[in-house]
Scaffold this motif. Structure first.
Motif, PDB file in Angstrom:
ATOM      1  N   ILE A  10       0.941  -1.098   0.016  1.00 59.41           N
ATOM      2  CA  ILE A  10      -0.154  -0.033  -0.066  1.00 59.41           C
ATOM      3  C   ILE A  10       0.785   1.270   0.002  1.00 59.41           C
ATOM      4  O   ILE A  10       1.735   1.396   0.969  1.00 59.41           O
ATOM      5  N   LEU A  11       0.487   2.148  -0.906  1.00 59.78           N
ATOM      6  CA  LEU A  11       1.237   3.217  -1.152  1.00 59.78           C
ATOM      7  C   LEU A  11       0.459   4.509  -0.412  1.00 59.78           C
ATOM      8  O   LEU A  11      -0.807   4.625  -0.703  1.00 59.78           O
ATOM      9  N   VAL A  12       1.195   5.218   0.460  1.00 59.12           N
ATOM     10  CA  VAL A  12       0.275   6.237   1.185  1.00 59.12           C
ATOM     11  C   VAL A  12       1.106   7.511   0.687  1.00 59.12           C
ATOM     12  O   VAL A  12       2.292   7.773   0.808  1.00 59.12           O
ATOM     13  N   SER A  13       0.321   8.579   0.124  1.00 56.05           N
ATOM     14  CA  SER A  13       0.806   9.878  -0.200  1.00 56.05           C
ATOM     15  C   SER A  13       0.546  11.066   0.867  1.00 56.05           C
ATOM     16  O   SER A  13      -0.527  11.300   1.169  1.00 56.05           O
ATOM     17  N   GLY A  14       1.773  11.294   1.726  1.00 58.00           N
ATOM     18  CA  GLY A  14       1.549  12.460   2.652  1.00 58.00           C
ATOM     19  C   GLY A  14       2.018  11.872   4.105  1.00 58.00           C
ATOM     20  O   GLY A  14       1.595  10.765   4.402  1.00 58.00           O
ATOM     21  N   ALA A  15       2.889  12.731   4.654  1.00 56.30           N
ATOM     22  CA  ALA A  15       3.302  12.263   6.060  1.00 56.30           C
ATOM     23  C   ALA A  15       3.025  13.419   7.296  1.00 56.30           C
ATOM     24  O   ALA A  15       3.959  13.745   7.916  1.00 56.30           O
ATOM     25  N   SER A  16       1.799  13.873   7.080  1.00 56.20           N
ATOM     26  CA  SER A  16       1.584  15.013   7.984  1.00 56.20           C
ATOM     27  C   SER A  16       0.989  14.345   9.275  1.00 56.20           C
ATOM     28  O   SER A  16       1.554  14.143  10.253  1.00 56.20           O
ATOM     29  N   VAL A  17      -0.341  14.191   9.105  1.00 50.76           N
ATOM     30  CA  VAL A  17      -1.018  13.586  10.330  1.00 50.76           C
ATOM     31  C   VAL A  17      -1.639  12.271   9.931  1.00 50.76           C
ATOM     32  O   VAL A  17      -1.380  11.033  10.461  1.00 50.76           O
ATOM     33  N   SER A  18      -2.669  12.198   9.043  1.00 50.61           N
ATOM     34  CA  SER A  18      -3.506  11.082   8.597  1.00 50.61           C
ATOM     35  C   SER A  18      -2.696   9.902   8.006  1.00 50.61           C
ATOM     36  O   SER A  18      -2.726   8.766   8.318  1.00 50.61           O
ATOM     37  N   GLY A  19      -1.588  10.245   7.373  1.00 47.63           N
ATOM     38  CA  GLY A  19      -0.445   9.305   6.589  1.00 47.63           C
ATOM     39  C   GLY A  19       0.184   8.627   7.612  1.00 47.63           C
ATOM     40  O   GLY A  19       0.189   7.287   7.473  1.00 47.63           O
ATOM     41  N   PRO A  20       0.804   9.102   8.598  1.00 41.75           N
ATOM     42  CA  PRO A  20       1.572   8.368   9.643  1.00 41.75           C
ATOM     43  C   PRO A  20       0.636   7.612  10.421  1.00 41.75           C
ATOM     44  O   PRO A  20       0.828   6.452  10.858  1.00 41.75           O
ATOM     45  N   VAL A  21      -0.735   8.000  10.689  1.00 41.44           N
ATOM     46  CA  VAL A  21      -1.541   7.394  11.569  1.00 41.44           C
ATOM     47  C   VAL A  21      -2.073   5.863  10.853  1.00 41.44           C
ATOM     48  O   VAL A  21      -2.093   4.929  11.290  1.00 41.44           O
ATOM     49  N   LEU A  22      -2.309   6.430   9.415  1.00 38.32           N
ATOM     50  CA  LEU A  22      -2.614   5.344   8.800  1.00 38.32           C
ATOM     51  C   LEU A  22      -1.559   4.339   8.556  1.00 38.32           C
ATOM     52  O   LEU A  22      -1.918   2.941   8.432  1.00 38.32           O
ATOM     53  N   ALA A  23      -0.597   4.592   8.258  1.00 39.58           N
ATOM     54  CA  ALA A  23       0.702   3.654   8.004  1.00 39.58           C
ATOM     55  C   ALA A  23       0.926   2.736   9.373  1.00 39.58           C
ATOM     56  O   ALA A  23       1.082   1.573   9.264  1.00 39.58           O
ATOM     57  N   TYR A  24       0.570   3.320  10.695  1.00 40.74           N
ATOM     58  CA  TYR A  24       1.006   2.791  11.862  1.00 40.74           C
ATOM     59  C   TYR A  24      -0.156   1.591  11.940  1.00 40.74           C
ATOM     60  O   TYR A  24       0.317   0.472  12.051  1.00 40.74           O
ATOM     61  N   TRP A  25      -1.261   1.893  11.716  1.00 44.27           N
ATOM     62  CA  TRP A  25      -2.272   0.871  11.730  1.00 44.27           C
ATOM     63  C   TRP A  25      -2.102  -0.213  10.505  1.00 44.27           C
ATOM     64  O   TRP A  25      -2.568  -1.493  10.851  1.00 44.27           O
ATOM     65  N   LEU A  66      -0.016   8.676  23.601  1.00 47.89           N
ATOM     66  CA  LEU A  66      -0.888   9.600  24.393  1.00 47.89           C
ATOM     67  C   LEU A  66       0.004  10.260  25.488  1.00 47.89           C
ATOM     68  O   LEU A  66      -0.192  11.628  25.398  1.00 47.89           O
ATOM     69  N   PRO A  67       0.646   9.842  26.086  1.00 47.89           N
ATOM     70  CA  PRO A  67       1.728  10.549  26.997  1.00 47.89           C
ATOM     71  C   PRO A  67       2.556  11.690  26.138  1.00 47.89           C
ATOM     72  O   PRO A  67       2.671  12.689  26.781  1.00 47.89           O
ATOM     73  N   LEU A  68       3.176  11.074  25.248  1.00 39.66           N
ATOM     74  CA  LEU A  68       3.807  12.222  24.485  1.00 39.66           C
ATOM     75  C   LEU A  68       3.016  13.192  23.869  1.00 39.66           C
ATOM     76  O   LEU A  68       3.319  14.238  23.786  1.00 39.66           O
ATOM     77  N   VAL A  69       2.001  12.885  23.497  1.00 36.46           N
ATOM     78  CA  VAL A  69       0.999  14.074  22.643  1.00 36.46           C
ATOM     79  C   VAL A  69       0.838  15.252  24.242  1.00 36.46           C
ATOM     80  O   VAL A  69       0.628  16.344  23.985  1.00 36.46           O
ATOM     81  N   GLU A  70       0.195  14.580  25.286  1.00 37.48           N
ATOM     82  CA  GLU A  70       0.175  15.400  26.338  1.00 37.48           C
ATOM     83  C   GLU A  70       1.033  16.122  26.838  1.00 37.48           C
ATOM     84  O   GLU A  70       0.907  17.338  27.374  1.00 37.48           O
ATOM     85  N   GLU A  71       2.308  15.453  26.839  1.00 41.12           N
ATOM     86  CA  GLU A  71       3.516  16.109  27.194  1.00 41.12           C
ATOM     87  C   GLU A  71       3.824  17.436  26.409  1.00 41.12           C
ATOM     88  O   GLU A  71       4.363  18.670  26.555  1.00 41.12           O
ATOM     89  N   ARG A  72       3.535  17.563  24.843  1.00 42.42           N
ATOM     90  CA  ARG A  72       3.628  18.362  24.101  1.00 42.42           C
ATOM     91  C   ARG A  72       2.585  19.247  23.830  1.00 42.42           C
ATOM     92  O   ARG A  72       2.371  20.263  22.826  1.00 42.42           O
ATOM     93  N   ALA A  73       1.573  19.169  24.520  1.00 35.45           N
ATOM     94  CA  ALA A  73       0.413  20.043  24.622  1.00 35.45           C
ATOM     95  C   ALA A  73       0.716  21.529  24.784  1.00 35.45           C
ATOM     96  O   ALA A  73       1.627  21.810  25.758  1.00 35.45           O
ATOM     97  N   THR A  74       0.073  22.534  24.243  1.00 31.45           N
ATOM     98  CA  THR A  74       0.427  23.747  24.212  1.00 31.45           C
ATOM     99  C   THR A  74       0.237  24.499  25.508  1.00 31.45           C
ATOM    100  O   THR A  74       0.932  25.501  26.050  1.00 31.45           O
ATOM    101  N   TYR A 118       4.472   9.792  13.281  1.00 37.09           N
ATOM    102  CA  TYR A 118       5.723   9.335  12.339  1.00 37.09           C
ATOM    103  C   TYR A 118       6.661   8.359  13.392  1.00 37.09           C
ATOM    104  O   TYR A 118       7.173   7.239  13.017  1.00 37.09           O
ATOM    105  N   ASP A 119       7.005   9.001  14.442  1.00 36.66           N
ATOM    106  CA  ASP A 119       8.120   7.914  15.168  1.00 36.66           C
ATOM    107  C   ASP A 119       7.273   6.809  15.759  1.00 36.66           C
ATOM    108  O   ASP A 119       7.865   5.890  16.023  1.00 36.66           O
ATOM    109  N   ALA A 120       6.167   6.784  15.884  1.00 37.24           N
ATOM    110  CA  ALA A 120       5.263   5.566  16.342  1.00 37.24           C
ATOM    111  C   ALA A 120       5.546   4.380  15.495  1.00 37.24           C
ATOM    112  O   ALA A 120       5.595   2.942  15.907  1.00 37.24           O
ATOM    113  N   ALA A 121       5.792   4.488  14.068  1.00 40.96           N
ATOM    114  CA  ALA A 121       5.971   3.400  13.242  1.00 40.96           C
ATOM    115  C   ALA A 121       7.130   3.517  12.272  1.00 40.96           C
ATOM    116  O   ALA A 121       7.041   2.556  11.136  1.00 40.96           O
ATOM    117  N   ARG A 122       8.065   4.318  12.790  1.00 38.82           N
ATOM    118  CA  ARG A 122       9.069   4.545  11.329  1.00 38.82           C
ATOM    119  C   ARG A 122       9.689   3.554  11.271  1.00 38.82           C
ATOM    120  O   ARG A 122      10.161   3.290  10.113  1.00 38.82           O
TER     121      ARG A 122
END
Length: 428
Positions: A10-25, A66-74, A118-122
């Protein structure tokens, strides 16, 4: 993760948000994934704050990030609002507003979120940076700007509102754009207002400007939203024209806003775009499908598109796994699941745009006073008031997503072509 021999490619075009999440799953379901990204590397400068609501938070938790997401919250917890022509500001407690609008919510810089996903499944995904798809042939060959042609079983466009895959796969794709009468810009600038966990906003009829920072950032962001009855004449790569449009739209608003605009010629990063919804009845064509803003953008800056993109990526991967890789079953199922969410997000985006960019003096007054009232009330009444008056809150709190367990049939099934290296993508 070790990939099974013969897994669907499967080829995914785009590495912003939906691309890496899709690649992970997809990798967790046993598929073989390549992600191609036009940028030479992950974007780590510029970008703006985005919201993750409960469904996207739940999916992030399943991913273990999720811990990383919460750690980087604004960490933004205060808001100061100046109405145009009024010297007296209104101050509001943003933490109470956020907790009232969603049962689970975090605000995070988009670039930080992209890096986390990205780091979750790189290590399990092939990432190709600095390249882009130029053609998708019926015989399964995918051509690129730089790399040699390759064959894939499926192609997914996760490449945003101006999707290259959508343009290649659909005829006259511009007819799906629904301009909602507004534009927005985000620029990176020094924290000249010395903001600490505070959002500073100036609001006038048809225009809103704000500035915010985050504890881990050395700089800040200025956000500009303004209304326009007609679509403006500019190209999305014409930066000088975009700067001129912003200066014209916000001229004379306030001395502080003028200072922000002065940074336009010095900013290292500027983003400018129309607030446009994609209104498509289907976002799949043969073996090509779209995810996130590429298929159903509810409106940048107003529609909760980041949360919708995370949900869409999770659902698409899950439906492909449940169908054993058979896209003829998976894509329609994916669209059935997402249709209600997409429609609700469009309505929420239109509602949010009316609130964030008031069309009358009464609307300006209502935005400021409403924020003050909600933050002044006790937690229970303020939460109830927000849920009654905020369409986006009602929508996001109603979104539910099924669990998708890994399927042993992911590499085969009725539609699986991975066992035959001569087969590949066919746009039907």
């Amino acid at each position: 993760m070790k990939r099974r021999r013969g897994a669907l490619r499967i080829l995914v075009s785009g590495a912003s948000v939906s691309g890496p999440v899709l690649a992970y799953w997809l990798t967790r379901h046993g598929f073989c994934v390549t992600v191609v990204e036009r940028a030479p590397a992950l974007r780590k400068t510029g970008g703006h704050a985005v919201d993750l609501f409960r469904p996207a938070m739940d999916i992030s938790e399943k991913m273990g990030v999720l811990p990383l997401v919460e750690e980087r919250a604004t960490g933004t917890n205060r808001m100061t609002v100046y109405r145009e022509g009024s010297r007296r500001p209104v101050r509001a407690d943003l933490s109470k507003i956020f907790s009232g609008t969603s049962e689970r919510h975090v605000e995070i810089m988009r670039d930080d979120l992209s890096e986390i996903y990205y780091d979750a499944a790189r290590d399990d995904v092939e990432y190709v940076f600095g390249d882009s798809i130029t053609a998708i042939s019926p015989d399964g060959e995918v051509r690129f700007e730089n790399a040699a042609p390759r064959r894939f079983d499926l192609v997914v466009g996760a490449d945003g509102l101006h999707s290259n895959v959508r343009r290649l796969a659909l005829d006259d794709e511009s007819r799906y754009n629904g301009f909602i009468g507004a534009y927005f810009g985000v620029l990176t600038l020094p924290n000249i207002s010395d903001l600490d966990r505070e959002l500073l906003i100036h609001v006038g009829v048809g225009r809103t400007a704000g500035m915010y920072g985050a504890p881990h950032l050395d700089d800040a962001r200025a956000l500009f939203l303004f209304r326009s009855e007609r679509e403006l004449d500019y190209h999305h790569h014409d930066v000088p024209r975009q700067k001129a449009l912003l200066r014209g739209a916000f001229a004379g608003m306030h001395a502080r806003v003028d200072c922000w605009l002065d940074e336009l010629d010095r900013t290292p990063a500027l983003y400018f775009d129309s607030i446009t919804q994609l209104r498509m009845d289907t976002w799949s064509q043969g073996r090509v499908t779209l995810v996130g803003d590429a298929g159903y953008c509810p409106g940048p800056a107003v529609g909760g598109s980041t949360s919708l993109a995370v949900v869409g990526a999770y659902v698409l991967a899950g439906e492909l796994a449940q169908a054993g890789g058979d896209h003829k079953r998976a894509f329609p199922a994916y669209e059935r699941v997402m249709t209600e969410h997409v429609r609700g997000s469009r309505a929420a985006g239109l509602s949010a745009a009316k609130t964030l960019i008031p069309m009358s003096r009464l609307g300006v007054w209502g935005l400021a006073q409403g924020a003050r009232l909600i933050s002044a009330l006790p937690a229970g009444p303020s939460r109830a008031l927000l849920r009654l008056t905020t369409q986006s809150a009602r929508f996001y709190n109603s979104v539910t997503v099924d669990d998708y367990l890994p399927s042993p049939a992911a590499s085969g099934g009725p539609g699986g072509l991975a066992g035959n290296p001569g087969d590949g993508l066919a746009v039907e």
